[in-house]
Design an enzyme around this catalytic site. Structure first.
Site, PDB file in Angstrom:
ATOM      1  N   VAL A 239       0.794  -1.137   0.004  1.00  0.00           N
ATOM      2  CA  VAL A 239       0.071  -0.040  -0.113  1.00  0.00           C
ATOM      3  C   VAL A 239       0.873   1.257  -0.052  1.00  0.00           C
ATOM      4  O   VAL A 239       1.715   1.502   0.814  1.00  0.00           O
ATOM      5  CB  VAL A 239      -0.903   0.192   1.175  1.00  0.00           C
ATOM      6  CG1 VAL A 239      -1.901   1.162   1.003  1.00  0.00           C
ATOM      7  CG2 VAL A 239      -1.705  -1.360   1.355  1.00  0.00           C
ATOM      8  N   LYS A 240       0.850   2.025  -1.023  1.00  0.00           N
ATOM      9  CA  LYS A 240       1.377   3.379  -1.035  1.00  0.00           C
ATOM     10  C   LYS A 240       0.590   4.363  -0.363  1.00  0.00           C
ATOM     11  O   LYS A 240      -0.466   4.781  -0.569  1.00  0.00           O
ATOM     12  CB  LYS A 240       1.522   3.595  -2.608  1.00  0.00           C
ATOM     13  CG  LYS A 240       2.802   4.328  -3.161  1.00  0.00           C
ATOM     14  CD  LYS A 240       2.726   4.439  -4.761  1.00  0.00           C
ATOM     15  CE  LYS A 240       4.166   4.983  -5.065  1.00  0.00           C
ATOM     16  NZ  LYS A 240       4.101   4.940  -6.697  1.00  0.00           N
ATOM     17  N   ILE A 241       1.250   5.144   0.453  1.00  0.00           N
ATOM     18  CA  ILE A 241       1.007   6.217   1.463  1.00  0.00           C
ATOM     19  C   ILE A 241       1.763   7.508   1.201  1.00  0.00           C
ATOM     20  O   ILE A 241       2.869   7.509   1.182  1.00  0.00           O
ATOM     21  CB  ILE A 241       1.000   5.828   2.884  1.00  0.00           C
ATOM     22  CG1 ILE A 241       0.482   4.164   2.913  1.00  0.00           C
ATOM     23  CG2 ILE A 241       0.444   6.928   3.732  1.00  0.00           C
ATOM     24  CD1 ILE A 241      -1.266   4.421   3.049  1.00  0.00           C
TER      25      ILE A 241
END
Length: 214
Positions: free
Chosen positions: A82-84
């Site tokens: 998951v890219k945050i």
């Protein structure tokens, strides 16, 4: 150094994956939008093509929205990351997800301080944007070098993904600087294996062979 493709073009991923040099894929909302395909379906298909990590970015801005998206994305495939975004809210989300065993990639990093904060929050990966740092008159590769030193000094497990790679020089210098990973546009990757002297050499060998064959 691992090579991640910075694309959501499925045909491009399939073609380049056959070479055995693709270790993962990174995407972002802009890249996904260009495909005119469903976000979830695209990520799931990419995850089925490559064995390595596939980064899929949340679009929410609040902690609640990002957490909801992140937990959903994490269920799509075992190799999804998951890219945050690098924000205060993003750091809180990374801290929570880290505690839940969900892998994260903190994106839009432009300073050592930001990279250090991401690592302390528990990020699996941190993505400094070397090209964009160069654009504002600073040294993107120096950022990689300094961040590598800091993470090593304090034994962080967070891996550095060199992002916004625009040239062979960027890639080579990032490798020398000790970056764990480079995420590379599909349009740039072929330039890494091509060289004019290689082409000249092949033409010479073939020409000489034709003379002997006759």
């Amino acid at each position: 150094m691992d090579f991640y493709l910075d694309t959501a073009d499925l045909e491009e991923i399939k073609r380049l994956n056959k070479l055995g040099i693709v270790d993962g894929v990174t995407t972002n909302p802009s890249i996904i939008a260009k495909t005119n395909r469903d976000f979830k379906e695209t990520i799931i298909e990419i995850c089925s093509i490559v064995n390595g990590p596939v980064s899929a970015e949340v679009t929410g801005q609040t902690v609640e929205d990002m957490l909801k998206e992140a937990r959903d994305i994490a269920e799509w495939a075992p190799n999804v990351v998951v890219k945050i975004p690098m924000t205060e809210e993003g750091l809180e989300v990374v801290n929570i997800l880290s505690g839940e065993g969900i892998k994260t990639n903190v994106t839009l990093v432009f300073s050592v301080a930001q990279g250090l904060m991401a690592a302390k929050a528990g990020a699996t990966y941190v993505s400094p944007f070397v090209g964009r740092v160069d654009d504002i008159g600073e040294d993107g590769i120096e950022l990689i070098q300094n961040l590598r030193t800091v993470l090593k000094n304090y034994n962080f497990d967070t891996k550095i993904i060199t992002a916004s790679v625009r040239s062979i020089g960027h890639l080579e210098m990032a490798a020398k600087a000790g970056a764990d990973i480079a995420t590379i546009p599909g349009s740039l990757l072929p330039k890494l294996w091509k060289h004019p002297l290689t082409d000249i050499g092949i033409e010479k060998f073939l020409s000489d062979w034709e003379k002997v064959a006759k």
